[in-house]
Design a protein around this motif. Structure first.
Motif, mmCIF file in Angstrom:
data_model
loop_
_atom_site.group_PDB
_atom_site.id
_atom_site.type_symbol
_atom_site.label_atom_id
_atom_site.label_comp_id
_atom_site.label_asym_id
_atom_site.label_seq_id
_atom_site.Cartn_x
_atom_site.Cartn_y
_atom_site.Cartn_z
ATOM 1 N N PHE A 83 -2.042 7.608 13.388
ATOM 2 C CA PHE A 83 -1.310 8.595 12.587
ATOM 3 C C PHE A 83 0.165 8.207 12.547
ATOM 4 N N SER A 84 0.723 8.254 11.350
ATOM 5 C CA SER A 84 2.141 7.935 11.191
ATOM 6 C C SER A 84 2.999 9.126 11.626
ATOM 7 N N LYS A 85 4.285 8.924 11.565
ATOM 8 C CA LYS A 85 5.234 9.971 11.965
ATOM 9 C C LYS A 85 5.083 11.214 11.105
ATOM 10 N N ASP A 86 4.764 11.039 9.821
ATOM 11 C CA ASP A 86 4.560 12.171 8.924
ATOM 12 C C ASP A 86 3.079 12.554 8.820
ATOM 13 N N LEU A 87 2.302 12.202 9.860
ATOM 14 C CA LEU A 87 0.905 12.633 10.017
ATOM 15 C C LEU A 87 -0.012 12.127 8.906
ATOM 16 N N GLN A 88 0.256 10.945 8.409
ATOM 17 C CA GLN A 88 -0.643 10.297 7.461
ATOM 18 C C GLN A 88 -1.588 9.365 8.233
ATOM 19 N N THR A 89 -2.854 9.340 7.818
ATOM 20 C CA THR A 89 -3.823 8.451 8.459
ATOM 21 C C THR A 89 -3.616 7.022 7.956
ATOM 22 N N VAL A 90 -3.451 6.111 8.894
ATOM 23 C CA VAL A 90 -3.185 4.716 8.550
ATOM 24 C C VAL A 90 -4.257 3.839 9.196
ATOM 25 N N GLY A 91 -4.942 3.053 8.376
ATOM 26 C CA GLY A 91 -5.893 2.087 8.905
ATOM 27 C C GLY A 91 -5.234 0.721 9.022
ATOM 28 N N LEU A 92 -5.462 0.039 10.134
ATOM 29 C CA LEU A 92 -4.827 -1.253 10.362
ATOM 30 C C LEU A 92 -5.865 -2.284 10.764
ATOM 31 N N THR A 93 -5.646 -3.504 10.327
ATOM 32 C CA THR A 93 -6.416 -4.648 10.791
ATOM 33 C C THR A 93 -5.445 -5.626 11.437
ATOM 34 N N LEU A 94 -5.704 -5.959 12.693
ATOM 35 C CA LEU A 94 -4.807 -6.832 13.444
ATOM 36 C C LEU A 94 -5.540 -8.095 13.881
ATOM 37 N N ALA A 95 -4.857 -9.205 13.796
ATOM 38 C CA ALA A 95 -5.377 -10.483 14.291
ATOM 39 C C ALA A 95 -4.579 -10.869 15.534
ATOM 40 N N ILE A 96 -5.292 -11.110 16.637
ATOM 41 C CA ILE A 96 -4.626 -11.381 17.919
ATOM 42 C C ILE A 96 -5.140 -12.698 18.484
ATOM 43 N N ASN A 97 -4.223 -13.580 18.813
ATOM 44 C CA ASN A 97 -4.554 -14.844 19.473
ATOM 45 C C ASN A 97 -4.302 -14.693 20.975
ATOM 46 N N HIS A 98 -5.302 -15.053 21.782
ATOM 47 C CA HIS A 98 -5.157 -14.884 23.234
ATOM 48 C C HIS A 98 -5.956 -15.961 23.957
ATOM 49 N N ILE A 172 -0.306 -8.250 11.680
ATOM 50 C CA ILE A 172 -0.960 -7.143 10.977
ATOM 51 C C ILE A 172 -1.410 -7.686 9.625
ATOM 52 N N THR A 173 -2.708 -7.813 9.452
ATOM 53 C CA THR A 173 -3.231 -8.431 8.239
ATOM 54 C C THR A 173 -3.501 -7.434 7.128
ATOM 55 N N ASN A 174 -3.542 -6.129 7.471
ATOM 56 C CA ASN A 174 -3.838 -5.160 6.413
ATOM 57 C C ASN A 174 -3.425 -3.757 6.830
ATOM 58 N N PHE A 175 -2.887 -3.004 5.861
ATOM 59 C CA PHE A 175 -2.633 -1.573 5.998
ATOM 60 C C PHE A 175 -3.537 -0.855 4.999
ATOM 61 N N GLU A 176 -4.098 0.270 5.391
ATOM 62 C CA GLU A 176 -4.896 1.080 4.487
ATOM 63 C C GLU A 176 -4.432 2.532 4.577
ATOM 64 N N PHE A 177 -4.210 3.144 3.399
ATOM 65 C CA PHE A 177 -3.777 4.535 3.331
ATOM 66 C C PHE A 177 -4.783 5.341 2.519
ATOM 67 N N SER A 178 -4.701 6.668 2.642
ATOM 68 C CA SER A 178 -5.610 7.534 1.902
ATOM 69 C C SER A 178 -5.273 7.494 0.410
ATOM 70 N N PRO A 179 -6.256 7.740 -0.464
ATOM 71 C CA PRO A 179 -5.991 7.757 -1.913
ATOM 72 C C PRO A 179 -4.927 8.777 -2.302
ATOM 73 N N GLN A 180 -4.910 9.931 -1.609
ATOM 74 C CA GLN A 180 -3.907 10.956 -1.923
ATOM 75 C C GLN A 180 -2.495 10.454 -1.637
ATOM 76 N N PHE A 181 -2.350 9.748 -0.511
ATOM 77 C CA PHE A 181 -1.025 9.227 -0.175
ATOM 78 C C PHE A 181 -0.595 8.150 -1.157
ATOM 79 N N LEU A 182 -1.513 7.264 -1.527
ATOM 80 C CA LEU A 182 -1.174 6.210 -2.481
ATOM 81 C C LEU A 182 -0.766 6.803 -3.822
ATOM 82 N N LYS A 183 -1.428 7.884 -4.242
ATOM 83 C CA LYS A 183 -1.067 8.534 -5.498
ATOM 84 C C LYS A 183 0.325 9.151 -5.396
ATOM 85 N N ALA A 184 0.612 9.782 -4.246
ATOM 86 C CA ALA A 184 1.931 10.382 -4.042
ATOM 87 C C ALA A 184 3.023 9.314 -4.053
#
Length: 269
Positions: A83-98, A172-184
């Motif tokens: 959840f972001s600071k303004d309470l929006q749901t954020v989907g993330l895809t992360l690539a980690i080398n270890h 961070i390879t990808n950010f995903e937001f809700s359709p409502q947020f993208l429209k806003a």
């Protein structure tokens, strides 16, 4: 020649191939190899009895078991939500080398286990991703993508180093937001563009008005200077110049006129 009763088993004959097969199995099971880029842990009845690098090694058949680990850099991809600071749901895809270091393999196996990526790294990524994303508003995440990745990178490097796992880098390879947020966001961008266009129009009109004012002031100043130049002395100078021009044009004849039928004249020597 031995007589064998029908229906009975000749155990002595069977014992020879069984013994030979057992010997072959023991011989094959008495060594193991570790390929380049890997390390191995030898367990005897579940207890760690040694760690081994690449090459050929011996073990007790049917007693020792071998667990192998790769020490090369491994890339894993994790998908999580926060959840972001303004309470929006954020989907993330992360690539980690270890990776893990060869001299820590016993501690890794004892403390983390062979599936440490699933049991330790993934929960750590999810926990700290949520903590970092909560510092940013949803619309600022994209512009601050590098900063977010850098902060996550530092945290996970420190936390996983405590577990003796080396994290090389995070992306961070990808950010995903809700359709409502993208429209806003789209509507906000359109409104900002319209406001910018209106502001530019106002600035244009303002500049044109300022130019007209400057032009009018310049013309007024010019007229004022002209009035100041046309002084009494200038008028007198112009009169003298006119008289001089009249004298230059005079042919030397005096004016004559008729009065009472006589023509008076003046003698000029």
């Amino acid at each position: 020649m031995r007589n064998i009763t029908p229906g009975t088993v000749d155990w002595k004959r069977l014992a020879v191939p069984v013994v030979l097969a057992a010997a072959v199995l023991c011989a094959l099971g008495s060594y193991f190899t570790v390929s380049a880029g890997n390390v191995a842990v030898k367990l005897r009845f579940g207890k760690i009895v040694g760690a081994y690098g690449e090459g050929l090694h011996f073990k007790l058949p049917l007693v020792d078991t071998i667990e192998k680990f790769s020490v090369r850099i491994k890339k894993d991809s994790f998908t999580t939500e926060a959840f972001s600071k303004d309470l929006q749901t954020v989907g993330l895809t992360l690539a980690i080398n270890h990776r893990i270091l060869p001299d820590t393999i016993e501690a890794i196996y004892r403390n983390l286990g062979p599936e440490y990526t699933t049991t330790i790294l993934k929960p750590m990524v999810e926990e700290w991703t949520k903590a970092v994303i909560a510092k940013y508003s949803a619309d600022s995440l994209i512009s601050n993508r590098v900063e977010v990745a850098r902060e996550l990178d530092k945290i996970l490097k420190d936390k996983m180093a405590e577990k003796q796992v080396i994290v090389s880098d995070i992306a961070i390879t990808n950010f995903e937001f809700s359709p409502q947020f993208l429209k806003a966001v789209e509507e906000k961008q359109i409104a900002e563009q319209e406001a910018k266009r209106a502001t530019n129009l106002v600035e244009k009109v303002k500049k044109e008005a300022e130019q007209k004012i400057l032009q009018a002031e310049a013309e007024a100043k010019s007229l004022r200077l002209q009035r100041e130049v046309v002084s009494d002395n200038l008028i007198k100078l112009r009169q003298v110049e006119a008289q001089l021009k009249a004298i230059e044009k005079w042919d030397g004849r005096l004016p004559t006129y008729m009065a009472g039928g006589q023509m008076p004249f003046v003698m000029v020597k």
